[in-house]
Design an enzyme around this catalytic site. Structure first.
Site, mmCIF file in Angstrom:
data_model
loop_
_atom_site.group_PDB
_atom_site.id
_atom_site.type_symbol
_atom_site.label_atom_id
_atom_site.label_comp_id
_atom_site.label_asym_id
_atom_site.label_seq_id
_atom_site.Cartn_x
_atom_site.Cartn_y
_atom_site.Cartn_z
ATOM 1 N N GLY A 155 0.792 -1.237 0.000
ATOM 2 C CA GLY A 155 0.000 0.000 0.000
ATOM 3 C C GLY A 155 0.815 1.273 0.000
ATOM 4 O O GLY A 155 0.305 2.336 0.349
ATOM 5 N N SER A 156 2.069 1.215 -0.407
ATOM 6 C CA SER A 156 2.874 2.458 -0.434
ATOM 7 C C SER A 156 2.315 3.451 -1.442
ATOM 8 O O SER A 156 2.317 4.656 -1.189
ATOM 9 C CB SER A 156 4.344 2.139 -0.735
ATOM 10 O OG SER A 156 4.492 1.657 -2.053
ATOM 11 N N ASN A 157 1.794 2.957 -2.556
ATOM 12 C CA ASN A 157 1.162 3.875 -3.509
ATOM 13 C C ASN A 157 -0.128 4.451 -2.931
ATOM 14 O O ASN A 157 -0.412 5.633 -3.095
ATOM 15 C CB ASN A 157 0.867 3.160 -4.828
ATOM 16 C CG ASN A 157 2.075 3.128 -5.733
ATOM 17 O OD1 ASN A 157 2.410 4.116 -6.379
ATOM 18 N ND2 ASN A 157 2.756 1.993 -5.752
ATOM 19 N N LEU A 195 -8.663 -9.801 -10.813
ATOM 20 C CA LEU A 195 -9.284 -9.313 -12.052
ATOM 21 C C LEU A 195 -10.566 -8.565 -11.671
ATOM 22 O O LEU A 195 -11.333 -9.043 -10.824
ATOM 23 C CB LEU A 195 -9.637 -10.520 -12.929
ATOM 24 C CG LEU A 195 -10.062 -10.258 -14.370
ATOM 25 C CD1 LEU A 195 -8.934 -9.610 -15.150
ATOM 26 C CD2 LEU A 195 -10.478 -11.557 -15.047
ATOM 27 N N ASN A 235 -5.536 1.633 -13.170
ATOM 28 C CA ASN A 235 -4.568 0.734 -12.561
ATOM 29 C C ASN A 235 -3.174 1.221 -12.914
ATOM 30 O O ASN A 235 -2.975 1.898 -13.923
ATOM 31 C CB ASN A 235 -4.765 -0.687 -13.109
ATOM 32 C CG ASN A 235 -3.757 -1.675 -12.530
ATOM 33 O OD1 ASN A 235 -3.571 -1.727 -11.318
ATOM 34 N ND2 ASN A 235 -3.093 -2.435 -13.400
ATOM 35 N N HIS A 264 0.635 -0.295 -13.632
ATOM 36 C CA HIS A 264 1.411 -1.520 -13.839
ATOM 37 C C HIS A 264 2.891 -1.143 -13.838
ATOM 38 O O HIS A 264 3.284 -0.164 -14.494
ATOM 39 C CB HIS A 264 1.012 -2.190 -15.155
ATOM 40 C CG HIS A 264 1.669 -3.514 -15.362
ATOM 41 N ND1 HIS A 264 1.304 -4.640 -14.657
ATOM 42 C CD2 HIS A 264 2.701 -3.874 -16.154
ATOM 43 C CE1 HIS A 264 2.086 -5.649 -15.021
ATOM 44 N NE2 HIS A 264 2.933 -5.212 -15.921
ATOM 45 N N ASP A 313 -4.664 -5.642 -17.663
ATOM 46 C CA ASP A 313 -3.662 -4.746 -18.281
ATOM 47 C C ASP A 313 -3.916 -4.431 -19.744
ATOM 48 O O ASP A 313 -2.978 -4.159 -20.477
ATOM 49 C CB ASP A 313 -2.260 -5.402 -18.167
ATOM 50 C CG ASP A 313 -1.903 -5.662 -16.712
ATOM 51 O OD1 ASP A 313 -1.137 -6.593 -16.457
ATOM 52 O OD2 ASP A 313 -2.427 -4.948 -15.854
ATOM 53 N N GLU A 345 6.474 5.675 -9.806
ATOM 54 C CA GLU A 345 5.088 5.553 -9.346
ATOM 55 C C GLU A 345 4.739 6.677 -8.383
ATOM 56 O O GLU A 345 3.707 7.346 -8.495
ATOM 57 C CB GLU A 345 4.882 4.207 -8.645
ATOM 58 C CG GLU A 345 5.008 3.030 -9.560
ATOM 59 C CD GLU A 345 5.035 1.712 -8.833
ATOM 60 O OE1 GLU A 345 5.226 1.669 -7.606
ATOM 61 O OE2 GLU A 345 4.832 0.700 -9.509
#
Ligand code: GRF
Length: 190
Positions: free
Chosen positions: A12-14, A87, A102, A104, A145, A174
């Site tokens: 969960g750093s993002n 998904l 999302n 990636h 993706d 990111e």
């Protein structure tokens, strides 16, 4: 105030970075976090940040009706996947058309698709001898993706780089870009 929900499966750093970016800006806020793993560290981060967090099973998530109800009850406008490994069911996509993104940790379409996440991606980049990697922020559709790409940023990959070295460079991209790209997308929805 636009309300953002973040779906996460791991550290969960993002999620934390995005929440801190919007906190106090008065335009949008991360008001809800959903984790599909009871041991995910993102749950601790949510607690520390004072953000409501729900933990759901894979079955609950894939069934989707309960998730959609939770999001709608909280008047969520936008959904961000940040290290989320399931998904997204069609019903959820249909409930939030053009409003689920999302990130990636590679330059899609390279090194994407089912099972390609986390260190597996960076390992593939090194094993392929790629000279660059980076991030891809894209709309979510009903396949892994494959949604429309909003943004990509690149970093060099040196022959001496390990997958961890690549991961460090990609994470930095990111943290630098994801919140800004989310904000830009939100403004297109005004
Ligand atoms: C990030 O590398 C992201 O690109 C990928 O999963 C990782 C999540 O890391 N989708 P964190 O949970 O945000 O720390």
């Amino acid at each position: 105030m636009k309300k953002i929900a973040i779906l996460a499966s791991g550290s969960g750093s993002n999620a934390e970075n995005i929440a801190k970016y919007f906190n106090g800006k008065g335009y949008a806020e991360v008001s809800f976090i959903i984790a599909n793993n009871p041991n995910a560290y993102v749950i601790e981060r949510a607690k520390r940040l004072g953000i409501e967090c729900a933990v759901v099973t894979k079955a609950e998530f894939m069934e989707a009706d309960g998730i959609i109800a939770m999001l709608k009850e909280r008047e969520i406008d936008f959904v961000v996947l940040a290290g989320f490994l399931l998904l997204v069911p069609a019903k959820l996509i249909q409930a939030y058309p053009g409003r689920i993104v999302n990130i990636h940790p590679a330059l899609l379409p390279k090194h994407g698709g089912k099972g390609m996440y986390g260190d597996r991606v960076h390992k593939a980049v090194v094993e392929c001898g790629d000279t660059e990697s980076g991030i891809t922020i894209h709309l979510i559709d009903e396949q892994y993706d494959k949604g429309t790409t909003f943004f990509q940023a690149k970093c060099p990959v040196l022959p001496t780089d390990t997958p961890d070295d690549v991961a460090t460079k990609v994470h930095a991209l990111e943290y630098e870009h994801f919140p800004h790209v989310i904000e830009e997308i939100l403004h297109t929805l005004d």
